[in-house]
Design a protein around this motif. Structure first.
Motif, PDB file in Angstrom:
ATOM      1  N   TYR A  48       0.703  -1.297  -0.349  1.00  0.00           N
ATOM      2  CA  TYR A  48       0.009   0.254   0.143  1.00  0.00           C
ATOM      3  C   TYR A  48       0.411   0.914   0.036  1.00  0.00           C
ATOM      4  O   TYR A  48       1.826   1.433   1.127  1.00  0.00           O
ATOM      5  N   ALA A  49       0.480   2.229  -0.975  1.00  0.00           N
ATOM      6  CA  ALA A  49       1.332   3.631  -0.757  1.00  0.00           C
ATOM      7  C   ALA A  49       1.136   4.704  -0.130  1.00  0.00           C
ATOM      8  O   ALA A  49      -0.625   4.498   0.139  1.00  0.00           O
ATOM      9  N   HIS A  50       1.312   5.251   0.767  1.00  0.00           N
ATOM     10  CA  HIS A  50       1.295   5.797   1.712  1.00  0.00           C
ATOM     11  C   HIS A  50       0.777   6.764   1.057  1.00  0.00           C
ATOM     12  O   HIS A  50       1.281   7.998   0.827  1.00  0.00           O
ATOM     13  N   MET A  71       2.012  -4.243   4.266  1.00  0.00           N
ATOM     14  CA  MET A  71       2.669  -3.226   4.430  1.00  0.00           C
ATOM     15  C   MET A  71       2.674  -2.509   3.414  1.00  0.00           C
ATOM     16  O   MET A  71       1.783  -2.022   2.796  1.00  0.00           O
ATOM     17  N   ILE A  72       2.587  -0.600   4.647  1.00  0.00           N
ATOM     18  CA  ILE A  72       2.407   0.836   4.336  1.00  0.00           C
ATOM     19  C   ILE A  72       3.831   1.070   3.954  1.00  0.00           C
ATOM     20  O   ILE A  72       4.664   1.716   4.606  1.00  0.00           O
ATOM     21  N   PHE A  73       4.514   1.835   2.908  1.00  0.00           N
ATOM     22  CA  PHE A  73       4.990   2.175   2.360  1.00  0.00           C
ATOM     23  C   PHE A  73       5.798   3.465   1.926  1.00  0.00           C
ATOM     24  O   PHE A  73       4.405   4.293   1.673  1.00  0.00           O
ATOM     25  N   GLY A 119      -1.742  -1.302  -3.879  1.00  0.00           N
ATOM     26  CA  GLY A 119      -3.480  -0.948  -3.090  1.00  0.00           C
ATOM     27  C   GLY A 119      -2.388   1.011  -2.244  1.00  0.00           C
ATOM     28  O   GLY A 119      -1.730   1.143  -2.575  1.00  0.00           O
ATOM     29  N   ILE A 120      -3.711   1.603  -1.986  1.00  0.00           N
ATOM     30  CA  ILE A 120      -3.919   2.891  -1.059  1.00  0.00           C
ATOM     31  C   ILE A 120      -3.785   3.096  -0.469  1.00  0.00           C
ATOM     32  O   ILE A 120      -4.952   2.789   0.799  1.00  0.00           O
ATOM     33  N   ARG A 135      -1.712   7.690  -9.731  1.00  0.00           N
ATOM     34  CA  ARG A 135       0.209   7.134 -10.589  1.00  0.00           C
ATOM     35  C   ARG A 135       0.575   5.114  -9.979  1.00  0.00           C
ATOM     36  O   ARG A 135       0.280   4.111  -9.755  1.00  0.00           O
ATOM     37  N   ALA A 136      -0.450   5.591  -8.619  1.00  0.00           N
ATOM     38  CA  ALA A 136      -0.588   4.546  -7.849  1.00  0.00           C
ATOM     39  C   ALA A 136      -1.599   2.806  -8.211  1.00  0.00           C
ATOM     40  O   ALA A 136      -1.590   1.625  -8.596  1.00  0.00           O
TER      41      ALA A 136
END
Length: 275
Positions: free
Chosen positions: A42-44, A268-270, A71-72, A64-65
């Motif tokens: 998941y993109a933070h 994981m959120i990155f 995931g967002i 973009r994600a």
């Protein structure tokens, strides 16, 4: 006399330990309720790049994600006229250069602002849902201002009840989780937390309860979302090992850290790199 003192202290210690375990227990949850949210990174605040014209929590970052299959994670605030907007901070200082709370603005006024000097504005939550349209799963953090959760939560649910994609909600505020537990228990809900005392050590009972997940007994979260640096917290270990609760970690800052946690947590959120 000494034996009596030791027995008394042991008795008190047992009571304290029992209360700690009771208060931080999340209850029993079936994995099938949330397993569809795993298997994604998941993109933070979207796959943003603040330094190159793609601000966090912007339509460009979300687009973009989606394009790259991530995931967002995003944040939802309530404006003064009860509009749901996607924005992280309580104030506009960092992203728009105005030292005012976002909750004090009408959305018509927020529409005039731009994020970090780009062409991107503060999006409405409904517009973000339309953009994503179920293409990737969402982790939606609800931002409570004061005690507005009883207005924020049902307004969010009005939109999510018609949304066809996969999502979950999370919040630092346990009353958000309690609202969904009571009114919409089918929604996957998560307790956000961290070890607050690492950054600001002082005596604070509320932060102690939050750090140790001691509101779980009445919110019964489906998952915990905890800062990756703080996973050694006893309450986190207790939740993970005994209850096998879904564990989300935030915010992974680079590939070496990502590789270290990849097979140890569920989600994981990155940010700041691409896995």
């Amino acid at each position: 006399m000494l034996k009596k003192f030791v027995r008394t202290m042991a008795y008190i210690g047992g009571i304290v330990t029992g209360f700690y375990l009771f208060a931080s227990a999340p209850g029993i949850h079936k994995k099938k309720k949330w397993q569809h949210l795993t298997g994604w990174d998941y993109a933070h605040r979207g796959l943003y790049d603040n330094e190159h014209g793609i601000p966090e929590n912007s339509m460009a970052a979300f687009r973009r994600a989606v394009d790259k299959g991530y995931g967002i994670e995003l944040d939802v605030h309530l404006t003064a006229d009860n509009q749901l907007v996607v924005f992280h901070d309580d104030t506009l200082t960092r992203m728009c250069g105005m030292n005012k709370k976002i909750s004090s603005f009408l959305y018509s006024d927020l529409m005039q602002l731009r994020l970090l000097g780009t062409e991107e504005g503060i999006p409405l939550f409904k517009d973000v849902l339309e953009l994503i349209d179920g293409k990737v799963p969402l982790i939606i953090e609800l931002k409570v201002d004061g005690s507005n959760q009883n207005l924020l939560c049902p307004l969010v649910w009005q939109l999510l009840s018609r949304y066809k994609g996969d999502y979950c909600i999370e919040s630092f505020h346990p009353f958000v989780l309690q609202w969904f537990k009571r009114h919409e228990p089918q929604v996957v809900r998560g307790q956000l937390s961290c070890n607050f005392f690492k950054e600001n050590p002082h005596c604070d009972i509320v932060l102690f309860l939050m750090s140790n997940l001691m509101t779980n007994f009445f919110t019964h979260p489906d998952f915990i979302a905890y800062k990756y640096l703080d996973l050694d917290n006893p309450a986190v270990i207790y939740n993970r090992k005994l209850f096998h609760i879904m564990t989300v970690v935030w915010t992974i800052p680079g590939k070496p850290t990502y590789d270290r946690f990849k097979n140890k947590v569920d989600v994981m959120i990155f940010e700041g790199f691409e896995p």
